[in-house]
Design an enzyme around this catalytic site. Structure first.
Site, PDB file in Angstrom:
ATOM      1  N   GLU A  53      21.332  47.434  27.966  1.00 20.65           N
ATOM      2  CA  GLU A  53      20.375  47.924  26.975  1.00 20.65           C
ATOM      3  C   GLU A  53      19.022  48.213  27.622  1.00 20.65           C
ATOM      4  OE1 GLU A  53      22.728  44.543  24.916  1.00 20.65           O
ATOM      5  OE2 GLU A  53      22.221  45.178  26.953  1.00 20.65           O
ATOM      6  N   CYS A  87      17.895  40.704  25.457  1.00 20.93           N
ATOM      7  CA  CYS A  87      17.957  42.139  25.178  1.00 20.93           C
ATOM      8  C   CYS A  87      17.575  42.431  23.730  1.00 20.93           C
ATOM      9  CB  CYS A  87      19.360  42.668  25.460  1.00 20.93           C
ATOM     10  SG  CYS A  87      19.768  42.709  27.213  1.00 20.93           S
ATOM     11  N   ASP A 209      50.835  37.068  57.563  1.00 21.89           N
ATOM     12  CA  ASP A 209      50.204  38.394  57.538  1.00 21.89           C
ATOM     13  C   ASP A 209      48.797  38.413  58.125  1.00 21.89           C
ATOM     14  OD1 ASP A 209      52.485  39.144  56.236  1.00 21.89           O
ATOM     15  OD2 ASP A 209      51.565  39.340  54.253  1.00 21.89           O
TER      16      ASP A 209
END
Length: 350
Positions: A53, A87, A209
């Site tokens: 906002e 806000c 991995d």
């Protein structure tokens, strides 16, 4: 399409830009409309910065325009002092006469207080516009506050014959991922990583991995890397312990052999492992968890039904034998071709 829905859709489009970077704050989008034209718009800044906002208000040079404008926002404006001022106060000060809100904020420090603050100031407030779409967009934030745990996404890649890893004989030389999917699918995975706060694997994945588990093929913040390491096998030399992202190692006993940039979490490895881990992550204000594997780590969550969606990428190759992929169960909500690979997204309907 109804006029309010049109602009809430725009708010959701804007909010996509904040997924990942705004966390643990919600990825809110906002726009300001005058005479059916957007005159200002914004989305939540990275955590600690202005909210959507305020960013939308800052785009408007002539503040007199606000006296006849409507503010649209995907989530109820905050009404409390956190990293930034409320806000709702900024909206009231701006003199905006009408606010249209997608959904109410379930956070107990807001939860209707923002709406009440606006209404008490004489502002017309319209709520619950495109509620299902807004709930889907804010699913991580809502899960954190409504279920008091992170939103949990499972992800794995599998061959067309249902394997997620080959027999060890196919692996040669340096320990690295054995790719099942193509480059476009791998790029999508890096996009997904950038949207989540935490990425989780088991120690077997790290040992076989040696992945880095950060964001490289996409622009965005790397998630915190979490490794389940029951037998303390992950060492400083593994890539998950480098400084490309933060790392938390989870094991049943305290460790003192980890580098200073790696934190340790002590949790018993029993049948409550998944529940205890997500409770710990909730305590650390983590609202999303991305589980990349391997098989046993995925099953740790699947077997207790502790997951929200599963993203399964299927490649064209066949292994014939190897490590079987888990069986995804749930409602298929999305199907897509990514290059030569297929993506299915399942929603947990339990």
């Amino acid at each position: 399409m109804k006029i309010h829905e049109k602009y809430i859709i725009r708010c959701l489009e804007l909010g996509q830009n904040a997924i990942g970077s705004a966390a643990p704050n919600p990825a809110v989008g906002a726009c300001i409309v005058l005479k059916n034209k957007i005159i200002g718009e914004g989305f939540t800044s990275p955590y600690g910065g202005p909210h959507a906002e305020v960013n939308a208000l800052s785009q408007i040079q002539d503040k007199r325009l606000l006296k006849n404008s409507t503010l649209y926002v995907s989530l109820e404006p905050c009404s409390h002092h956190g990293k930034t001022p409320p806000c709702s106060d900024a909206i009231i000060t701006a003199g905006i006469p009408r606010v249209v809100i997608g959904i109410r904020d379930p956070n107990t420090v807001v939860d209707g207080k923002g709406i009440s603050s606006l209404e008490n100031a004489g502002i017309e407030v319209i709520t619950n516009v495109l509620e299902p779409a807004c709930r889907e967009h804010h699913k991580r934030f809502l899960c954190y506050h409504e279920k008091r745990r992170p939103y949990i996404t499972l992800k794995w890649a599998q061959t067309s014959d249902g394997f997620m890893a080959p027999e060890h004989g196919l692996r040669k030389g340096e320990k690295k991922p054995y790719w099942i999917t193509g480059t476009r699918a791998r790029q999508r995975v890096h996009q997904w990583r950038s949207q989540e706060q935490v990425i989780l694997v088991g120690s077997k994945t790290v040992l076989e991995d040696n992945p880095e588990l950060n964001v490289r093929r996409w622009s965005g913040r790397s998630p915190v890397r979490v490794v389940l390491d029951q037998e303390n096998q992950v060492k400083e030399s593994h890539r998950v312990c480098n400084d490309a992202a933060f790392t938390w190692i989870v094991s049943p006993e305290n460790r003192t052999d980890l580098p200073s940039n790696v934190q340790h979490i002590t949790i018993p490895f029993d049948d409550q492992l998944a529940e205890n881990l997500v409770n710990e992550l909730h305590h650390k204000k983590i609202n999303s968890l991305f589980v990349e594997g391997g098989r046993q780590t995925l099953l740790t969550f699947m077997e207790v039904g502790l997951w929200d969606e599963a993203r399964v990428l299927t490649g064209n190759m066949e292994f014939g034998e190897g490590l079987r992929a888990p069986e995804a169960k749930g409602q298929i909500t999305h199907r897509e071709k990514i290059g030569s690979d297929t993506l299915l997204i399942y929603r947990n309907d339990r």
